[in-house]
Write a protein that holds these residues in place. Sequence first.
Motif, PDB file in Angstrom:
ATOM      1  N   GLN A 325      42.872  42.438  32.781  1.00  0.00           N
ATOM      2  CA  GLN A 325      43.465  42.392  34.122  1.00  0.00           C
ATOM      3  C   GLN A 325      44.922  42.830  34.071  1.00  0.00           C
ATOM      4  OE1 GLN A 325      42.890  38.715  36.210  1.00  0.00           O
ATOM      5  NE2 GLN A 325      43.947  39.421  38.063  1.00  0.00           N
ATOM      6  N   ARG A 326      45.219  43.788  34.930  1.00  0.00           N
ATOM      7  CA  ARG A 326      46.593  44.272  35.074  1.00  0.00           C
ATOM      8  C   ARG A 326      46.954  44.251  36.552  1.00  0.00           C
ATOM      9  NH1 ARG A 326      44.404  48.301  31.295  1.00  0.00           N
ATOM     10  NH2 ARG A 326      45.122  47.828  29.163  1.00  0.00           N
ATOM     11  N   GLY A 327      47.917  45.042  36.949  1.00  0.00           N
ATOM     12  CA  GLY A 327      48.454  44.915  38.299  1.00  0.00           C
ATOM     13  C   GLY A 327      47.714  45.621  39.396  1.00  0.00           C
ATOM     14  N   SER A 328      46.609  46.316  39.116  1.00  0.00           N
ATOM     15  CA  SER A 328      45.934  47.100  40.154  1.00  0.00           C
ATOM     16  C   SER A 328      44.940  46.299  40.976  1.00  0.00           C
ATOM     17  CB  SER A 328      45.217  48.296  39.518  1.00  0.00           C
ATOM     18  OG  SER A 328      44.164  47.858  38.656  1.00  0.00           O
ATOM     19  N   THR A 329      44.735  45.033  40.630  1.00  0.00           N
ATOM     20  CA  THR A 329      43.826  44.190  41.418  1.00  0.00           C
ATOM     21  C   THR A 329      44.557  42.927  41.854  1.00  0.00           C
ATOM     22  OG1 THR A 329      42.966  43.240  39.340  1.00  0.00           O
ATOM     23  CG2 THR A 329      41.703  45.019  40.358  1.00  0.00           C
ATOM     24  N   VAL A 330      44.517  42.666  43.167  1.00  0.00           N
ATOM     25  CA  VAL A 330      45.176  41.483  43.743  1.00  0.00           C
ATOM     26  C   VAL A 330      44.246  40.864  44.778  1.00  0.00           C
ATOM     27  CG1 VAL A 330      47.519  42.400  43.381  1.00  0.00           C
ATOM     28  CG2 VAL A 330      46.303  42.905  45.527  1.00  0.00           C
ATOM     29  N   PRO A 331      44.528  39.613  45.177  1.00  0.00           N
ATOM     30  CA  PRO A 331      43.677  38.968  46.194  1.00  0.00           C
ATOM     31  C   PRO A 331      43.652  39.736  47.498  1.00  0.00           C
ATOM     32  CG  PRO A 331      45.008  37.335  45.064  1.00  0.00           C
ATOM     33  CD  PRO A 331      45.514  38.679  44.619  1.00  0.00           C
ATOM     34  N   PHE A 332      42.498  39.691  48.162  1.00  0.00           N
ATOM     35  CA  PHE A 332      42.347  40.355  49.443  1.00  0.00           C
ATOM     36  C   PHE A 332      43.257  39.691  50.469  1.00  0.00           C
ATOM     37  CE2 PHE A 332      40.207  40.241  53.648  1.00  0.00           C
ATOM     38  CZ  PHE A 332      40.276  41.586  53.948  1.00  0.00           C
ATOM     39  N   ALA A 333      43.913  40.532  51.279  1.00  0.00           N
ATOM     40  CA  ALA A 333      44.781  40.026  52.343  1.00  0.00           C
ATOM     41  C   ALA A 333      44.156  40.356  53.692  1.00  0.00           C
ATOM     42  CB  ALA A 333      46.178  40.652  52.242  1.00  0.00           C
ATOM     43  N   ASN A 334      43.931  39.343  54.516  1.00  0.00           N
ATOM     44  CA  ASN A 334      43.351  39.574  55.838  1.00  0.00           C
ATOM     45  C   ASN A 334      44.226  40.553  56.625  1.00  0.00           C
ATOM     46  OD1 ASN A 334      41.143  37.865  55.594  1.00  0.00           O
ATOM     47  ND2 ASN A 334      42.346  36.062  56.113  1.00  0.00           N
ATOM     48  N   GLY A 335      43.565  41.463  57.318  1.00  0.00           N
ATOM     49  CA  GLY A 335      44.285  42.428  58.113  1.00  0.00           C
ATOM     50  C   GLY A 335      44.506  43.724  57.388  1.00  0.00           C
ATOM     51  N   ARG A 336      44.268  43.758  56.057  1.00  0.00           N
ATOM     52  CA  ARG A 336      44.423  45.015  55.333  1.00  0.00           C
ATOM     53  C   ARG A 336      43.273  45.945  55.725  1.00  0.00           C
ATOM     54  NH1 ARG A 336      44.978  45.238  48.900  1.00  0.00           N
ATOM     55  NH2 ARG A 336      43.696  43.401  49.159  1.00  0.00           N
ATOM     56  N   THR A 337      43.549  47.213  55.843  1.00  0.00           N
ATOM     57  CA  THR A 337      42.493  48.168  56.196  1.00  0.00           C
ATOM     58  C   THR A 337      41.605  48.417  55.020  1.00  0.00           C
ATOM     59  OG1 THR A 337      43.960  50.002  55.599  1.00  0.00           O
ATOM     60  CG2 THR A 337      43.955  49.285  57.895  1.00  0.00           C
TER      61      THR A 337
END
Length: 337
Positions: A325-337
């Motif tokens: 795991q590196r920086g290209s995956t983060v938690p989903f944020a509501n409202g993101r397209t």
Amino acid sequence: MRKSRPTLKDIAAELNLSHPTVSRALADHDSISRDTKERIRAVADRLGYVANSSARMLRVGTGNVVGVLLPDMTNEFYAAAAQRLADDCSARNQRLLLSISGGDPERELALVRALIEARPIGLVVALTEAPRPETLEYLRGVHCVQFMNIAPGLQGPSVSVTDSGGATLAVQHLLDLGHRRIGFVGPLPSERIGEARLRGLNVALKTAGHQLDSDLIRLGPSTAEFGASAVAALLALPKPPTALYLSSAPLSLGGMHMLGERRVAIPGDISVVVAGSANWYAVWPGGLTSITLPMTDLADAASTMLTNPEAMAQQHTELSFQLIQRGSTVPFANGRT
């Protein structure tokens, strides 16, 4: 237990010919007719006979040579595996003979014969998806460790990974981060590796109680060109994915190129998991989360199996993919397209 190597005497007995006739035919002697040569060669191939010939020149001493057959040296995994096997051979004062099949079953057959002619102590082989029956017959006569690609008709030691595990691991990681619209770019399911990765995607989704969305799946040749076009198609969807798994190294290269060309922010606009262990994954700004093979452990397991043929005759070692795991995956944020 492997069977003994066939001899000239075996070929002669099957064809009811003399030993000298068979020997001269296989040496392409002018005194033997073309028809007889062809009949003898056909039986020799079927029995898996290999002449010792001039390959003795390749040997420095008894038990000195290890043969390795791989499909592709442009693949970073196979290149790294070959280096590790070479290092292991060097530590044992052995020589490594490396051949590359290019994924061609006919070329693979010729290379297996050539390697066996060197009278190696053993072979490490990553076979094509559909090896010739003659290839398997030759390999039954030597100590052979199958590496990654396992032929069902060939018994003996083998080393591989859980084939669908990489895709399952990648998609489960993205689901755990809250993503639900996960784009998947993979090889064709008609290929063994493509079928396995699609199966891994399904396992992860079903385990989490989600349905497969065919709009988010792009399958094709495992090339950078297809990776780029597949990502472009996913980005063009009315509701594009919030996360993406590029399931092979070439697909990852092409897909990342397209994301850069479209100026898509990672991970701001989309979380991405790539496949493989290319050096540039770690130096990408923030780093790219990747699914990798335990290359060192796989190569070491194959190398160990070569040193004790009797004890390892039927052993199968199956390892698991790893997620870095590196920086290209983060938690989903509501409202993101």
